[in-house]
Scaffold this motif. Structure first.
Motif, PDB file in Angstrom:
ATOM      1  N   GLY A  14       1.145  -0.586   0.430  1.00  0.00           N
ATOM      2  CA  GLY A  14       0.217  -0.519   0.159  1.00  0.00           C
ATOM      3  C   GLY A  14       0.413   1.427  -0.154  1.00  0.00           C
ATOM      4  N   LYS A  15       2.391   1.005   0.466  1.00  0.00           N
ATOM      5  CA  LYS A  15       3.136   2.407  -0.349  1.00  0.00           C
ATOM      6  C   LYS A  15       2.854   3.057  -1.569  1.00  0.00           C
ATOM      7  N   GLU A  16       3.278   4.591  -1.814  1.00  0.00           N
ATOM      8  CA  GLU A  16       3.106   4.971  -3.020  1.00  0.00           C
ATOM      9  C   GLU A  16       3.759   5.094  -3.620  1.00  0.00           C
ATOM     10  N   ILE A  17       4.129   4.730  -5.231  1.00  0.00           N
ATOM     11  CA  ILE A  17       5.511   4.545  -5.791  1.00  0.00           C
ATOM     12  C   ILE A  17       6.003   5.446  -6.654  1.00  0.00           C
ATOM     13  N   TYR A  18       7.098   6.362  -6.533  1.00  0.00           N
ATOM     14  CA  TYR A  18       7.553   7.295  -6.989  1.00  0.00           C
ATOM     15  C   TYR A  18       8.750   6.991  -8.105  1.00  0.00           C
ATOM     16  N   SER A  19       8.413   8.717  -9.448  1.00  0.00           N
ATOM     17  CA  SER A  19       9.774   8.052  -9.473  1.00  0.00           C
ATOM     18  C   SER A  19      11.210   8.269  -8.930  1.00  0.00           C
ATOM     19  N   GLY A  20      12.335   7.865  -9.053  1.00  0.00           N
ATOM     20  CA  GLY A  20      13.076   7.434  -8.140  1.00  0.00           C
ATOM     21  C   GLY A  20      13.191   6.084  -7.107  1.00  0.00           C
ATOM     22  N   ASP A  21      12.199   5.325  -6.758  1.00  0.00           N
ATOM     23  CA  ASP A  21      12.315   4.391  -6.901  1.00  0.00           C
ATOM     24  C   ASP A  21      12.547   3.227  -6.861  1.00  0.00           C
ATOM     25  N   TYR A  22      13.548   1.926  -6.447  1.00  0.00           N
ATOM     26  CA  TYR A  22      13.392   0.657  -6.189  1.00  0.00           C
ATOM     27  C   TYR A  22      12.734  -0.416  -6.191  1.00  0.00           C
ATOM     28  N   LEU A  23      12.315  -1.264  -7.092  1.00  0.00           N
ATOM     29  CA  LEU A  23      10.791  -2.525  -6.698  1.00  0.00           C
ATOM     30  C   LEU A  23      11.405  -3.230  -6.660  1.00  0.00           C
ATOM     31  N   LYS A  24      11.102  -4.164  -6.176  1.00  0.00           N
ATOM     32  CA  LYS A  24      11.685  -5.085  -6.294  1.00  0.00           C
ATOM     33  C   LYS A  24      10.304  -6.663  -6.509  1.00  0.00           C
ATOM     34  N   GLU A  25      10.235  -7.018  -7.108  1.00  0.00           N
ATOM     35  CA  GLU A  25       9.443  -8.873  -7.283  1.00  0.00           C
ATOM     36  C   GLU A  25       9.526 -10.085  -8.077  1.00  0.00           C
ATOM     37  N   GLU A  26      10.021 -11.141  -6.767  1.00  0.00           N
ATOM     38  CA  GLU A  26      10.160 -11.848  -6.672  1.00  0.00           C
ATOM     39  C   GLU A  26      11.503 -12.148  -7.653  1.00  0.00           C
ATOM     40  N   GLY A  27      12.434 -11.192  -6.985  1.00  0.00           N
ATOM     41  CA  GLY A  27      14.196 -11.285  -7.549  1.00  0.00           C
ATOM     42  C   GLY A  27      14.434 -10.737  -8.516  1.00  0.00           C
ATOM     43  N   LEU A  28      13.308  -9.756  -9.279  1.00  0.00           N
ATOM     44  CA  LEU A  28      13.435  -8.678 -10.367  1.00  0.00           C
ATOM     45  C   LEU A  28      13.638  -7.192  -9.475  1.00  0.00           C
ATOM     46  N   GLU A  29      14.396  -6.280  -9.949  1.00  0.00           N
ATOM     47  CA  GLU A  29      14.601  -5.421  -8.890  1.00  0.00           C
ATOM     48  C   GLU A  29      14.728  -4.523 -10.313  1.00  0.00           C
ATOM     49  N   VAL A  30      13.986  -3.378 -10.216  1.00  0.00           N
ATOM     50  CA  VAL A  30      13.983  -2.826 -11.597  1.00  0.00           C
ATOM     51  C   VAL A  30      14.418  -0.888 -10.045  1.00  0.00           C
ATOM     52  N   GLU A  31      14.264  -0.339 -11.789  1.00  0.00           N
ATOM     53  CA  GLU A  31      13.838   1.540 -11.595  1.00  0.00           C
ATOM     54  C   GLU A  31      12.712   2.250 -11.765  1.00  0.00           C
ATOM     55  N   LYS A  33      11.624   5.439 -13.401  1.00  0.00           N
ATOM     56  CA  LYS A  33      11.911   6.618 -14.032  1.00  0.00           C
ATOM     57  C   LYS A  33      10.252   7.168 -15.116  1.00  0.00           C
ATOM     58  N   TRP A  34      10.729   8.116 -15.711  1.00  0.00           N
ATOM     59  CA  TRP A  34       9.634   8.514 -16.339  1.00  0.00           C
ATOM     60  C   TRP A  34      10.333   8.805 -18.007  1.00  0.00           C
ATOM     61  N   ASP A  35       9.824   7.964 -18.698  1.00  0.00           N
ATOM     62  CA  ASP A  35       9.977   8.263 -19.634  1.00  0.00           C
ATOM     63  C   ASP A  35       9.219   9.361 -20.760  1.00  0.00           C
ATOM     64  N   ASP A  36      10.197   9.884 -21.591  1.00  0.00           N
ATOM     65  CA  ASP A  36      10.305  11.236 -22.712  1.00  0.00           C
ATOM     66  C   ASP A  36       8.850  10.739 -23.780  1.00  0.00           C
ATOM     67  N   PHE A  37       9.928   9.554 -24.260  1.00  0.00           N
ATOM     68  CA  PHE A  37       9.465   8.925 -26.356  1.00  0.00           C
ATOM     69  C   PHE A  37       7.715   8.615 -25.117  1.00  0.00           C
ATOM     70  N   SER A  38       7.754   7.522 -24.915  1.00  0.00           N
ATOM     71  CA  SER A  38       6.260   7.068 -24.198  1.00  0.00           C
ATOM     72  C   SER A  38       5.114   7.686 -23.177  1.00  0.00           C
ATOM     73  N   VAL A  39       5.845   8.811 -22.896  1.00  0.00           N
ATOM     74  CA  VAL A  39       4.741  10.135 -21.610  1.00  0.00           C
ATOM     75  C   VAL A  39       4.952   9.191 -21.062  1.00  0.00           C
ATOM     76  N   GLY A  40       5.593   8.831 -19.906  1.00  0.00           N
ATOM     77  CA  GLY A  40       4.997   8.291 -19.284  1.00  0.00           C
ATOM     78  C   GLY A  40       6.281   7.207 -17.906  1.00  0.00           C
ATOM     79  N   PHE A  41       6.006   6.564 -17.280  1.00  0.00           N
ATOM     80  CA  PHE A  41       6.672   6.380 -16.277  1.00  0.00           C
ATOM     81  C   PHE A  41       6.764   4.657 -16.929  1.00  0.00           C
ATOM     82  N   VAL A  42       7.282   3.983 -16.228  1.00  0.00           N
ATOM     83  CA  VAL A  42       8.337   2.852 -16.745  1.00  0.00           C
ATOM     84  C   VAL A  42       9.063   1.998 -15.619  1.00  0.00           C
TER      85      VAL A  42
END
Length: 71
Positions: A14-31, A33-42
């Motif tokens: 239930g924690k809010e997700i912000y740009s710059g956050d690191y997330l983890k799910e089943e061993g996969l870690e991601v950051e 980020k805002w992506d200008d090309f897709s005009v959205g968060f990735v």
């Protein structure tokens, strides 16, 4: 200091997700980020592969830190 942009999503705890956050799910870690090309968060992994945050289920991810603090 940089302002972290709220994505409108929450993680598995239930924690809010912000740009710059690191997330983890089943061993996969991601950051979050805002992506200008897709005009959205990735989610970007260490190899640079990106996934649109709206295509995945944010409830499966857990915020484990952010780019401004040590993980």
């Amino acid at each position: 200091a940089e302002i972290m942009q709220f994505t409108g999503l929450t993680d598995s705890n239930g924690k809010e997700i912000y740009s710059g956050d690191y997330l983890k799910e089943e061993g996969l870690e991601v950051e979050v980020k805002w992506d200008d090309f897709s005009v959205g968060f990735v989610f970007e992994d260490d190899s640079g592969s990106q996934m649109d945050v709206t295509s995945g289920n944010s409830n499966m991810w857990e915020v484990i830190g952010n780019i401004y603090e040590t993980r």
